[in-house]
Design a protein around this motif. Structure first.
Motif, PDB file in Angstrom:
ATOM      1  N   ARG A  47      -3.772 -15.351  -3.634  1.00 22.36           N
ATOM      2  CA  ARG A  47      -2.419 -15.224  -4.161  1.00 22.36           C
ATOM      3  C   ARG A  47      -2.508 -14.614  -5.558  1.00 22.36           C
ATOM      4  NH1 ARG A  47      -4.573 -19.839  -4.912  1.00 22.36           N
ATOM      5  NH2 ARG A  47      -4.378 -20.977  -6.849  1.00 22.36           N
ATOM      6  N   GLN A  81       2.699  -1.054  -8.819  1.00 19.51           N
ATOM      7  CA  GLN A  81       3.870  -0.283  -8.425  1.00 19.51           C
ATOM      8  C   GLN A  81       5.035  -0.635  -9.337  1.00 19.51           C
ATOM      9  OE1 GLN A  81       4.437  -1.197  -4.215  1.00 19.51           O
ATOM     10  NE2 GLN A  81       3.259   0.631  -3.692  1.00 19.51           N
ATOM     11  N   SER A  93       3.780   3.681  -6.497  1.00 23.03           N
ATOM     12  CA  SER A  93       2.507   3.431  -7.176  1.00 23.03           C
ATOM     13  C   SER A  93       2.427   4.240  -8.457  1.00 23.03           C
ATOM     14  CB  SER A  93       1.345   3.789  -6.264  1.00 23.03           C
ATOM     15  OG  SER A  93       1.369   2.971  -5.111  1.00 23.03           O
ATOM     16  N   ARG A 120       5.287  -4.700  -9.231  1.00 20.53           N
ATOM     17  CA  ARG A 120       4.626  -5.571  -8.277  1.00 20.53           C
ATOM     18  C   ARG A 120       3.212  -5.041  -8.067  1.00 20.53           C
ATOM     19  NH1 ARG A 120       7.289  -4.249  -2.319  1.00 20.53           N
ATOM     20  NH2 ARG A 120       6.317  -2.206  -2.109  1.00 20.53           N
ATOM     21  N   ILE A 122      -0.156  -4.815  -5.278  1.00 17.25           N
ATOM     22  CA  ILE A 122      -0.490  -4.842  -3.854  1.00 17.25           C
ATOM     23  C   ILE A 122      -1.994  -4.647  -3.713  1.00 17.25           C
ATOM     24  CG2 ILE A 122      -0.179  -3.732  -1.609  1.00 17.25           C
ATOM     25  CD1 ILE A 122       2.473  -2.713  -2.517  1.00 17.25           C
ATOM     26  N   THR A 123      -2.618  -5.457  -2.855  1.00 18.52           N
ATOM     27  CA  THR A 123      -4.026  -5.228  -2.556  1.00 18.52           C
ATOM     28  C   THR A 123      -4.115  -4.088  -1.551  1.00 18.52           C
ATOM     29  OG1 THR A 123      -3.999  -6.870  -0.781  1.00 18.52           O
ATOM     30  CG2 THR A 123      -4.719  -7.624  -2.960  1.00 18.52           C
ATOM     31  N   GLN A 124      -5.165  -3.293  -1.649  1.00 23.37           N
ATOM     32  CA  GLN A 124      -5.368  -2.169  -0.728  1.00 23.37           C
ATOM     33  C   GLN A 124      -6.266  -2.633   0.417  1.00 23.37           C
ATOM     34  OE1 GLN A 124      -6.798   1.073  -3.309  1.00 23.37           O
ATOM     35  NE2 GLN A 124      -4.906   2.102  -2.785  1.00 23.37           N
ATOM     36  N   PRO A 128      -2.252  -6.083   3.493  1.00 21.79           N
ATOM     37  CA  PRO A 128      -2.083  -6.168   2.038  1.00 21.79           C
ATOM     38  C   PRO A 128      -1.378  -7.447   1.609  1.00 21.79           C
ATOM     39  CG  PRO A 128      -0.592  -4.545   2.966  1.00 21.79           C
ATOM     40  CD  PRO A 128      -1.461  -5.025   4.089  1.00 21.79           C
ATOM     41  N   TYR A 130       1.050  -8.962  -1.403  1.00 22.88           N
ATOM     42  CA  TYR A 130       2.024  -8.517  -2.395  1.00 22.88           C
ATOM     43  C   TYR A 130       2.236  -9.613  -3.432  1.00 22.88           C
ATOM     44  CZ  TYR A 130       3.259  -4.820   0.892  1.00 22.88           C
ATOM     45  OH  TYR A 130       3.219  -3.736   1.731  1.00 22.88           O
ATOM     46  N   SER A 131       2.352  -9.206  -4.686  1.00 24.11           N
ATOM     47  CA  SER A 131       2.652 -10.170  -5.752  1.00 24.11           C
ATOM     48  C   SER A 131       4.152 -10.423  -5.783  1.00 24.11           C
ATOM     49  CB  SER A 131       2.222  -9.600  -7.107  1.00 24.11           C
ATOM     50  OG  SER A 131       3.141  -8.603  -7.537  1.00 24.11           O
ATOM     51  N   VAL A 133       7.696 -10.218  -7.783  1.00 18.55           N
ATOM     52  CA  VAL A 133       8.206  -9.170  -8.668  1.00 18.55           C
ATOM     53  C   VAL A 133       8.052  -9.625 -10.116  1.00 18.55           C
ATOM     54  CG1 VAL A 133      10.289  -7.923  -9.389  1.00 18.55           C
ATOM     55  CG2 VAL A 133       9.792  -8.252  -6.956  1.00 18.55           C
TER      56      VAL A 133
END
Length: 174
Positions: A47, A81, A93, A120, A122-124, A128, A130-131, A133
């Motif tokens: 997380r 992003q 991005s 935000r 994002i893991t690639q 993925p 997402y965090s 906001v």
């Protein structure tokens, strides 16, 4: 005669609940579906831990930082992003992706912020993460200088960033 079956699965995330079942494909018209079951991979789920509200000063770079916490948070590619005010555009991005250090820490240097912006992370990865906001409010940057002459005149001058055409500026003194 019962037949034992097995499969090895890789790339699962710790702390995530996965559903599974056995499906048997006979030559008949329909597959035979086993009962649905679940399992959880040991460890805590990944997380993002980040500040949700920040203030940045116009024209001054700032660092957006946080942690990809949980089991195995190190070594993940992370993308920053942004969606500028009024937040009607989709997130896009910005900059180059970063990589979390072995402890899951990451940081991004943000420059030239022209308005309040939502960010935000994002893991690639194939799945993925997402965090939440991150809202960054833009504070106005005001500079004021004084220049005096030998004739007794004083000149006050400065800048206001970001500039907004038509905005009235007043200099006060006592």
């Amino acid at each position: 005669i019962p037949v034992k079956v097995a499969a090895t699965v890789a790339g699962l995330q710790p702390g995530v609940v996965y559903n599974y079942r056995l499906v048997v494909l006979y030559a008949g018209p329909a597959p035979v579906l086993g009962r649905n079951k679940t399992f959880t991979v040991k460890g805590s789920a990944l997380r993002f831990e980040v500040a949700r509200h920040l203030t940045a000063v116009a024209g001054v770079p700032f660092i957006l930082k946080g942690t990809l916490a949980g089991s195995g948070g190190g070594g993940h590619a992370v993308v920053l992003q942004a969606s500028p005010y009024p937040y009607l555009e989709p997130f896009t991005s910005i900059g180059t992706p970063g990589v979390t250090n072995p402890s899951g820490l990451f940081s991004f240097r943000v420059v030239n912020l022209a308005s309040s912006t939502q960010f935000r992370l994002i893991t690639q990865e194939l799945r993925p993460l997402y965090s939440p906001v991150i809202s960054v409010s833009l504070a106005v940057n005001v500079t004021l200088h004084v220049r005096s002459s030998h004739t007794g005149l004083v000149r006050l001058y400065g800048t206001v960033t970001p500039a907004k055409p038509g905005v009235h500026v007043v200099i006060q003194w006592e």
